[in-house]
Enzyme design. Structure first.
Site, PDB file in Angstrom:
ATOM      1  N   TYR A  37      28.496  23.198  35.881  1.00  0.00           N
ATOM      2  CA  TYR A  37      27.854  23.683  37.097  1.00  0.00           C
ATOM      3  C   TYR A  37      26.735  22.712  37.468  1.00  0.00           C
ATOM      4  O   TYR A  37      26.912  21.510  37.378  1.00  0.00           O
ATOM      5  CB  TYR A  37      27.380  25.128  36.886  1.00  0.00           C
ATOM      6  CG  TYR A  37      27.047  25.856  38.160  1.00  0.00           C
ATOM      7  CD1 TYR A  37      27.964  25.907  39.216  1.00  0.00           C
ATOM      8  CD2 TYR A  37      25.824  26.480  38.320  1.00  0.00           C
ATOM      9  CE1 TYR A  37      27.653  26.556  40.399  1.00  0.00           C
ATOM     10  CE2 TYR A  37      25.503  27.148  39.489  1.00  0.00           C
ATOM     11  CZ  TYR A  37      26.432  27.179  40.528  1.00  0.00           C
ATOM     12  OH  TYR A  37      26.116  27.831  41.680  1.00  0.00           O
ATOM     13  N   LYS A  92      53.349  39.815  40.478  1.00  0.00           N
ATOM     14  CA  LYS A  92      53.927  38.520  40.843  1.00  0.00           C
ATOM     15  C   LYS A  92      53.105  37.380  40.258  1.00  0.00           C
ATOM     16  O   LYS A  92      53.650  36.398  39.736  1.00  0.00           O
ATOM     17  CB  LYS A  92      53.991  38.414  42.369  1.00  0.00           C
ATOM     18  CG  LYS A  92      54.872  37.285  42.912  1.00  0.00           C
ATOM     19  CD  LYS A  92      56.332  37.560  42.621  1.00  0.00           C
ATOM     20  CE  LYS A  92      57.247  36.579  43.294  1.00  0.00           C
ATOM     21  NZ  LYS A  92      57.553  36.927  44.682  1.00  0.00           N
ATOM     22  N   ALA A 196      65.568  38.950  53.886  1.00  0.00           N
ATOM     23  CA  ALA A 196      66.399  38.406  52.810  1.00  0.00           C
ATOM     24  C   ALA A 196      67.793  38.061  53.301  1.00  0.00           C
ATOM     25  O   ALA A 196      68.321  36.977  53.033  1.00  0.00           O
ATOM     26  CB  ALA A 196      66.470  39.401  51.654  1.00  0.00           C
TER      27      ALA A 196
END
Length: 384
Positions: A37, A92, A196
């Protein structure tokens, strides 16, 4: 609530989310802090300011995908909103990491306005190496993807469209080998002309499988039909070569293959019996268009579903981790149709020809070797 639903709910309550952010270097000393940092981090910032391409080298961006939804088409649940879609997006992301070692972050955008959604994604795109659009209802998903592809400098991929198309193509490549059918000479019926279905029809047509017949709730889709949405209008120009009309049952007579991305129980044993030693991919979840035992009773030669409790599970997890891994490795600006074709053949190649059978045409969804095979094929095409 069935047993799987109950155990899944229990797991989610226990975990409080399926993903977390983990530091790639521990901060334990003052020197660590100064490098990770302030003040040291200012130098990487200056380097990226001077050379945008260094954002891929000096940050995690090069291995980071955003998984983004508006909550309008979550699984089979429909428009349940962005917050309710979060468990799917987290899942996912977990699969991206587990199967492809790709970092992914879920983002649920609270708008139904196409331009507002697109603008939101554009504004955050510099944080990521790729955009995975997920569970966005048709026809809005077609416009969103097209606009983002034009304006973002990273790959934009609607998995419900293209991931499904790729895995179906892979399964069909091997199913043709098992049944002795010839690429280019088959009649393929696709039921379900949403996101789809249209993507599957487009890819199978591009790959030269044969005559593709698209069907929706009103029956066979033909060029010139009224009331087609933009995706259906586009697909009508490259399918149904003989300009047929009729019902799904009419379309299936003499068909070599059926691909269902629609609703449960739309296909009967009698309808399958009219096919030509049919290949049946009944992929509606959780209940397919026809159950495998009924399809086999009707004379189907090969049967696949989207379910894990039957042979030949046709699942997008074989696609998206590898296709993004390859695209990120090549720093591709887009995922092209040629890369999708390469991915389909790569997935098909995982099952050697001498191991193909009516119950073994596609790799297991749990086969973690598939992502690397797909990634190499995609990266090679991206670099060509």
């Amino acid at each position: 609530m069935d047993d799987t639903s109950k155990r899944s709910l229990d797991l989610h309550e226990q975990l409080h989310g399926k993903i977390e952010v983990v530091s790639r270097k521990h901060v334990e000393t003052r020197d660590d802090l100064s490098l990770m940092y302030t003040p040291g981090v200012a130098e990487p910032c200056r380097q990226i300011q001077a050379d945008y391409q260094k954002s891929w080298e000096l940050t995690r961006r090069g291995n980071m995908v955003a998984v983004i939804t508006d909550g309008t088409a979550i699984l089979g649940l429909g428009d349940i909103g962005p917050a309710a879609g979060m468990p799917v997006m987290e899942g996912k992301c977990a699969l991206f990491k587990e199967f492809g070692d790709v970092d992914a972050f879920p983002l649920c955008v609270d708008t139904h306005d196409v331009d507002e959604f697109v603008r939101c994604v554009q504004l955050i795109s510099k944080s990521f190496g790729g955009i995975n659009l997920e569970d966005i209802a048709a026809p809005r998903c077609f416009e969103i993807e097209e606009k983002l592809k034009r304006t973002c400098d990273i790959p934009v991929f609607h998995d419900d469209q293209h991931g499904t198309a790729i895995v179906v193509a892979a399964a069909l490549i091997n199913a043709l080998k098992v049944t002795g059918k010839t690429m280019g000479e088959v009649r393929i019926v696709i039921n379900g002309a949403g996101a789809a279905g249209c993507a599957i029809g487009t890819l199978l047509s591009h790959m030269g499988f044969g005559n593709v017949i698209m069907c929706d709730i009103n029956g066979i889709i033909c060029e010139g039909d009224e009331g087609l949405n933009p995706g259906q209008e586009a697909i009508s120009h490259i399918t149904n070569a003989d300009h047929e009309h009729g019902t799904l049952a009419d379309a299936l007579r003499g068909a070599d293959a059926f691909v269902g991305v629609s609703r449960p129980n739309l296909v009967s044993t009698q309808m399958v019996s009219t096919m030509n030693d049919g290949i049946v991919f009944a992929m509606a979840n959780p209940t397919p268009e026809i159950m495998p035992d009924e399809a086999l009773r009707g004379g189907a030669a090969v049967v696949g579903t989207g379910r894990s409790d039957f042979p030949n599970q046709i699942n997008n997890v074989l696609v998206f981790p590898g296709i993004f891994k390859g695209a990120l490795a090549a720093r591709a600006r887009e995922i092209t149709e040629e890369m999708e074709v390469a991915a389909a053949y790569a997935i098909a190649s995982v099952i050697p020809d001498d191991e193909l059978s009516p119950t073994n045409i596609i790799a297991s969804a749990l086969d973690k070797t598939v992502a690397d095979v797909v990634a190499k094929a995609v990266a090679d095409h991206a670099s060509a």
